[in-house]
Write an enzyme that holds these catalytic residues in place. Structure first.
Site, short mmCIF file in Angstrom:
data_model
loop_
_atom_site.label_atom_id
_atom_site.label_comp_id
_atom_site.label_asym_id
_atom_site.label_seq_id
_atom_site.Cartn_x
_atom_site.Cartn_y
_atom_site.Cartn_z
N SER A 172 8.24 -2.22 17.68
CA SER A 172 6.88 -2.55 18.13
C SER A 172 6.59 -2.07 19.55
CB SER A 172 6.66 -4.06 18.07
OG SER A 172 5.39 -4.36 18.62
N SER A 194 3.86 -3.13 21.06
CA SER A 194 2.94 -4.12 21.63
C SER A 194 3.38 -4.65 23.00
CB SER A 194 2.73 -5.27 20.65
OG SER A 194 2.07 -4.80 19.50
N LYS A 203 0.93 -11.07 8.20
CA LYS A 203 -0.52 -11.15 8.46
C LYS A 203 -1.23 -12.10 7.49
CE LYS A 203 -1.07 -6.62 10.63
NZ LYS A 203 -1.85 -5.38 10.65
N ARG A 235 -3.88 5.08 -5.04
CA ARG A 235 -2.93 5.51 -6.08
C ARG A 235 -2.95 4.52 -7.23
NH1 ARG A 235 3.17 5.84 -4.02
NH2 ARG A 235 2.77 3.61 -3.81
N THR A 236 -2.86 3.24 -6.92
CA THR A 236 -3.00 2.21 -7.95
C THR A 236 -4.47 1.80 -7.98
OG1 THR A 236 -0.80 1.45 -7.31
CG2 THR A 236 -2.07 -0.01 -8.75
N MET A 289 -4.53 6.69 9.85
CA MET A 289 -4.13 5.48 10.58
C MET A 289 -2.70 5.57 11.08
SD MET A 289 -5.72 2.16 8.76
CE MET A 289 -7.29 2.16 7.95
N TYR A 329 0.53 7.60 12.91
CA TYR A 329 0.59 8.48 14.08
C TYR A 329 2.04 8.84 14.34
CZ TYR A 329 1.94 4.11 16.21
OH TYR A 329 2.59 2.93 16.47
N GLY A 364 -3.76 7.63 14.28
CA GLY A 364 -4.02 6.21 14.49
C GLY A 364 -3.50 5.63 15.79
P1 NDP Z 1 0.56 -1.48 2.71
O1 NDP Z 1 1.99 -1.45 2.32
O2 NDP Z 1 -0.18 -2.78 2.68
O3 NDP Z 1 -0.26 -0.45 1.78
C1 NDP Z 1 0.23 0.83 1.55
C2 NDP Z 1 -0.84 1.69 0.90
O4 NDP Z 1 -0.37 3.04 0.87
C3 NDP Z 1 -1.15 1.32 -0.55
O5 NDP Z 1 -2.50 1.58 -0.81
C4 NDP Z 1 -0.24 2.28 -1.33
O6 NDP Z 1 -0.71 2.58 -2.62
C5 NDP Z 1 -0.35 3.51 -0.47
N1 NDP Z 1 0.78 4.43 -0.60
C6 NDP Z 1 2.06 4.23 -0.21
N2 NDP Z 1 2.80 5.33 -0.43
C7 NDP Z 1 1.98 6.26 -1.00
C8 NDP Z 1 2.15 7.58 -1.46
N3 NDP Z 1 3.32 8.20 -1.40
N4 NDP Z 1 1.07 8.23 -1.96
C9 NDP Z 1 -0.12 7.61 -2.02
N5 NDP Z 1 -0.35 6.36 -1.60
C10 NDP Z 1 0.68 5.68 -1.10
O7 NDP Z 1 0.51 -0.83 4.17
P2 NDP Z 1 -0.59 -1.05 5.30
O8 NDP Z 1 -1.92 -1.07 4.65
O9 NDP Z 1 -0.21 -2.17 6.17
O10 NDP Z 1 -0.42 0.28 6.21
C11 NDP Z 1 -0.91 1.53 5.76
C12 NDP Z 1 -0.80 2.56 6.89
O11 NDP Z 1 -1.64 2.20 7.97
C13 NDP Z 1 0.60 2.74 7.46
O12 NDP Z 1 0.79 4.12 7.73
C14 NDP Z 1 0.54 1.97 8.77
O13 NDP Z 1 1.45 2.46 9.71
C15 NDP Z 1 -0.90 2.25 9.19
N6 NDP Z 1 -1.45 1.25 10.11
C16 NDP Z 1 -1.84 1.68 11.34
C17 NDP Z 1 -2.39 0.79 12.23
C18 NDP Z 1 -2.79 1.29 13.58
O14 NDP Z 1 -3.12 0.46 14.46
N7 NDP Z 1 -2.83 2.58 13.79
C19 NDP Z 1 -2.57 -0.64 11.92
C20 NDP Z 1 -2.13 -0.98 10.58
C21 NDP Z 1 -1.59 -0.06 9.71
P3 NDP Z 1 -0.33 1.64 -3.89
O15 NDP Z 1 -1.28 0.47 -3.81
O16 NDP Z 1 -0.57 2.50 -5.06
O17 NDP Z 1 1.10 1.23 -3.71
#
Ligand code: NDP
Length: 280
Positions: free
Chosen positions: A25, A27, A76, A161-162, A223, A225, A247
């Site tokens: 982190s 933060s 969260k 994806r889902t 999002m 980085y 991001g």
């Molecule tokens: P989650 O685990 O809650 O969700 C992951 C998502 O990514 C789902 O929609 C999943 O699809 C999809 N996914 C994962 N792998 C693949 C793949 N190979 N191909 C296509 N889709 C894929 O994660 P978060 O929502 O918490 O985080 C998502 C991203 O956002 C991360 O990269 C995280 O680092 C970034 N983030 C950045 C922040 C910032 O401040 N910059 C803050 C919060 C998050 P499925 O539902 O089909 O599994």
């Protein structure tokens, strides 16, 4: 060594970030820089919390004088459930990344969406009337939809994806504005802004999104980085999209919104952005 008289030692206001894992982190560094820039006396630590110990960790932190905290994966949603009060955007998104106390009451906010919006606006991305494609349907996407709708975009399409998860999100937020959903490999149409909110970039996986769709966008935002442009940013660049952002700005801005909530002052995000960028 100079001895500090006991009466002049005032305890510092305490903040922390709860997560598991937490070692990565940024933060603590971000908030230490904000505190220094705004001349605020505070401490900010990382707390690794066992997955079944989140409520106890929050209560113990408060007992020791903690004044506010950030919450990251996987807590969260638990934080959302633990709070006595919620800001509108936290209630709508079903997730909390910022905790603070009002008297004995624990309150929760979600600053991810405001952080994303501030970063987009700061980079000259017009959101009013914008056609937004949001890829992904996890916690991050869910957290940003209320703040994006506050900017009065024309529409938001959620693609995942889902597909069922995208449909659930579109239904959940249907009262906020024009929102629809589709499967990631069936995206069609024209969008001004495409936001990648999947974790695909973390494993350097290219998204199976139609090249035409990406080509027509004015801006692509990831999002995720890193020290180099993400795979999604590279996809956008190769297809001639003029603006692609990662991001890091969102990360710094969401922290700035938390800091404002706790301290009542607005830190300048730019020096902290520059510092973290150099360290990636
Ligand atoms: P989650 O685990 O809650 O969700 C992951 C998502 O990514 C789902 O929609 C999943 O699809 C999809 N996914 C994962 N792998 C693949 C793949 N190979 N191909 C296509 N889709 C894929 O994660 P978060 O929502 O918490 O985080 C998502 C991203 O956002 C991360 O990269 C995280 O680092 C970034 N983030 C950045 C922040 C910032 O401040 N910059 C803050 C919060 C998050 P499925 O539902 O089909 O599994």
């Amino acid at each position: 060594m100079v001895e500090i008289p006991k009466h002049s030692m005032t305890p510092m206001d305490r903040y922390c970030v709860f997560g598991n894992p937490i070692a990565h982190s940024k933060s603590p560094l971000i908030h230490a820089e904000f505190a220094s820039l705004t001349q605020q006396q505070l401490s900010y630590d990382k707390q690794l919390v066992p997955e079944d110990q989140f409520p106890q960790a929050v209560a113990e932190f408060r007992r020791q004088g903690g004044q506010g905290a950030n919450v990251t994966l996987p807590f969260k949603q638990q934080a959302f459930e633990l709070c006595d009060g919620l800001t509108d955007r936290a209630r709508l998104s079903g997730a909390v990344n910022t905790l603070y106390w009002q008297g004995d009451q624990l309150w929760g906010d979600n600053t991810d969406g405001e952080g994303l919006v501030r970063d987009l606006l700061r980079n000259g991305v017009e959101l009013k009337g914008c056609r937004i494609l949001l890829i992904g349907a996890g916690g991050a996407v869910r957290g940003v939809i209320p703040s994006l709708f506050e900017q009065q975009p024309q529409s938001i399409m959620v693609a995942n994806r889902t597909q069922a998860k995208a449909e659930t999100l579109a239904q959940h937020f249907s009262e906020l504005g024009d929102i629809s959903s589709c499967a990631m490999d069936e995206i069609d149409g024209a969008f001004d802004l495409i936001i990648n909110g999947t974790s695909a970039s973390l494993s350097s996986t290219a998204l199976p999104v139609n090249a035409d769709v990406i080509q027509r966008a004015k801006c692509c935002y990831d999002m995720a980085y890193g020290s180099e442009p993400t795979v999604f940013q590279q996809q956008a660049k190769q297809l001639g999209v003029s603006k692609s952002l990662d991001g890091l700005g969102m990360l710094i801005q969401q922290a700035a919104v938390s800091f404002e909530r706790w301290r009542g002052v607005t830190p300048d995000p730019q020096p902290v952005y520059d510092l973290i960028k150099r360290q990636l």
